[in-house]
Design a protein around this motif. Sequence first.
Motif, PDB file in Angstrom:
ATOM      1  N   MET A  86       0.818  -1.217   0.000  1.00 15.20           N
ATOM      2  CA  MET A  86       0.000   0.000   0.000  1.00 15.20           C
ATOM      3  C   MET A  86       0.858   1.276   0.000  1.00 15.20           C
ATOM      4  O   MET A  86       0.331   2.373   0.139  1.00 15.20           O
ATOM      5  N   ASN A  87       2.160   1.120  -0.113  1.00 13.64           N
ATOM      6  CA  ASN A  87       3.104   2.247  -0.109  1.00 13.64           C
ATOM      7  C   ASN A  87       3.027   3.072   1.169  1.00 13.64           C
ATOM      8  O   ASN A  87       3.268   4.285   1.154  1.00 13.64           O
ATOM      9  N   THR A  88       2.710   2.428   2.259  1.00 15.54           N
ATOM     10  CA  THR A  88       2.631   3.125   3.546  1.00 15.54           C
ATOM     11  C   THR A  88       3.994   3.665   3.947  1.00 15.54           C
ATOM     12  O   THR A  88       4.076   4.656   4.663  1.00 15.54           O
ATOM     13  N   HIS A  89       5.052   3.036   3.474  1.00 20.65           N
ATOM     14  CA  HIS A  89       6.409   3.471   3.821  1.00 20.65           C
ATOM     15  C   HIS A  89       6.853   4.714   3.052  1.00 20.65           C
ATOM     16  O   HIS A  89       7.769   5.404   3.473  1.00 20.65           O
ATOM     17  N   SER A  90       6.183   5.028   1.921  1.00 14.75           N
ATOM     18  CA  SER A  90       6.685   6.120   1.086  1.00 14.75           C
ATOM     19  C   SER A  90       5.619   7.112   0.628  1.00 14.75           C
ATOM     20  O   SER A  90       5.947   8.100  -0.015  1.00 14.75           O
ATOM     21  N   ARG A  91       4.381   6.878   0.950  1.00 14.67           N
ATOM     22  CA  ARG A  91       3.318   7.737   0.436  1.00 14.67           C
ATOM     23  C   ARG A  91       3.262   9.058   1.192  1.00 14.67           C
ATOM     24  O   ARG A  91       3.310   9.094   2.407  1.00 14.67           O
ATOM     25  N   ARG A  92       3.153  10.123   0.431  1.00 18.85           N
ATOM     26  CA  ARG A  92       3.085  11.466   1.020  1.00 18.85           C
ATOM     27  C   ARG A  92       1.762  11.669   1.739  1.00 18.85           C
ATOM     28  O   ARG A  92       1.701  12.237   2.823  1.00 18.85           O
ATOM     29  N   LYS A  93       0.675  11.201   1.126  1.00 16.69           N
ATOM     30  CA  LYS A  93      -0.657  11.332   1.721  1.00 16.69           C
ATOM     31  C   LYS A  93      -1.244   9.933   1.888  1.00 16.69           C
ATOM     32  O   LYS A  93      -1.165   9.116   0.978  1.00 16.69           O
ATOM     33  N   TYR A  94      -1.800   9.651   3.050  1.00 17.20           N
ATOM     34  CA  TYR A  94      -2.397   8.342   3.294  1.00 17.20           C
ATOM     35  C   TYR A  94      -3.828   8.304   2.784  1.00 17.20           C
ATOM     36  O   TYR A  94      -4.590   9.261   2.947  1.00 17.20           O
ATOM     37  N   TYR A  95      -4.166   7.165   2.187  1.00 20.40           N
ATOM     38  CA  TYR A  95      -5.526   6.925   1.725  1.00 20.40           C
ATOM     39  C   TYR A  95      -6.100   5.774   2.540  1.00 20.40           C
ATOM     40  O   TYR A  95      -5.448   5.251   3.440  1.00 20.40           O
ATOM     41  N   ILE A  96      -7.303   5.353   2.214  1.00 19.21           N
ATOM     42  CA  ILE A  96      -7.999   4.331   3.012  1.00 19.21           C
ATOM     43  C   ILE A  96      -7.189   3.036   3.083  1.00 19.21           C
ATOM     44  O   ILE A  96      -7.137   2.376   4.127  1.00 19.21           O
ATOM     45  N   GLY A  97      -6.524   2.670   1.990  1.00 20.13           N
ATOM     46  CA  GLY A  97      -5.701   1.456   1.970  1.00 20.13           C
ATOM     47  C   GLY A  97      -4.568   1.507   2.989  1.00 20.13           C
ATOM     48  O   GLY A  97      -4.228   0.499   3.613  1.00 20.13           O
ATOM     49  N   ASN A  98      -4.004   2.687   3.163  1.00 20.38           N
ATOM     50  CA  ASN A  98      -2.919   2.855   4.150  1.00 20.38           C
ATOM     51  C   ASN A  98      -3.443   2.704   5.575  1.00 20.38           C
ATOM     52  O   ASN A  98      -2.794   2.078   6.413  1.00 20.38           O
ATOM     53  N   PHE A  99      -4.608   3.280   5.821  1.00 18.51           N
ATOM     54  CA  PHE A  99      -5.205   3.152   7.159  1.00 18.51           C
ATOM     55  C   PHE A  99      -5.562   1.691   7.460  1.00 18.51           C
ATOM     56  O   PHE A  99      -5.351   1.201   8.566  1.00 18.51           O
ATOM     57  N   VAL A 100      -6.082   1.001   6.454  1.00 19.90           N
ATOM     58  CA  VAL A 100      -6.423  -0.416   6.621  1.00 19.90           C
ATOM     59  C   VAL A 100      -5.159  -1.239   6.878  1.00 19.90           C
ATOM     60  O   VAL A 100      -5.125  -2.112   7.758  1.00 19.90           O
TER      61      VAL A 100
END
Length: 196
Positions: A86-100
Amino acid sequence: MYKKQMAFQRIVCYAVLVASALIFVYSLGLLTDLYDSLYMTIRDPANLDMTTVKGSRIFYDMQPFNSSLTKVGIGLILVSLVLFLMNTHSRRKYYIGNFVAVALSGVCNIAAAVWGITKLSAYRAQFLELDFEALKAHAEMWKSLYTESTFWFDLGYVVFGILMVTTVLLAVNLILKLNVMKDEKRLIGSRKEVEA
């Protein structure tokens, strides 16, 4: 603050992956000393009470837990990889997939740690009830390993503790990320007002 938070989120995601891998590696070594010292004390594996050392059945009693722990370690590695998927390690803005991904990883890590520590505590207590005098006599006679050490049980507390710490850091990172996203949104909103 933005660059520091991005670096922190990358480090935390890798730390969660490493902590999950540690659980798997730990499961591979957990029964090493018990095998070396207790396996030969059981005369008949079909009757675990037929032993030269009272309480040595712990080696067989722990087999299902050890097997489950290995599977849990593999599962935790796969769940931690979802953070990277989900690119949680590199994403500038978190989306629902990151929260999940963060929630899934956090829940699985905490559940595994509580389960593992509870089981290890029970098995550690069972190990300490061994007849160590009989075990020492058996080890001297058969030249096998003799140990009273609870090292592998105690190491489990450390490994699961590391998993819990990385999970807390993952939650802290999420809070920091929400604050950074909120500040960024506020700055973009103020910029639009100035341009208007």
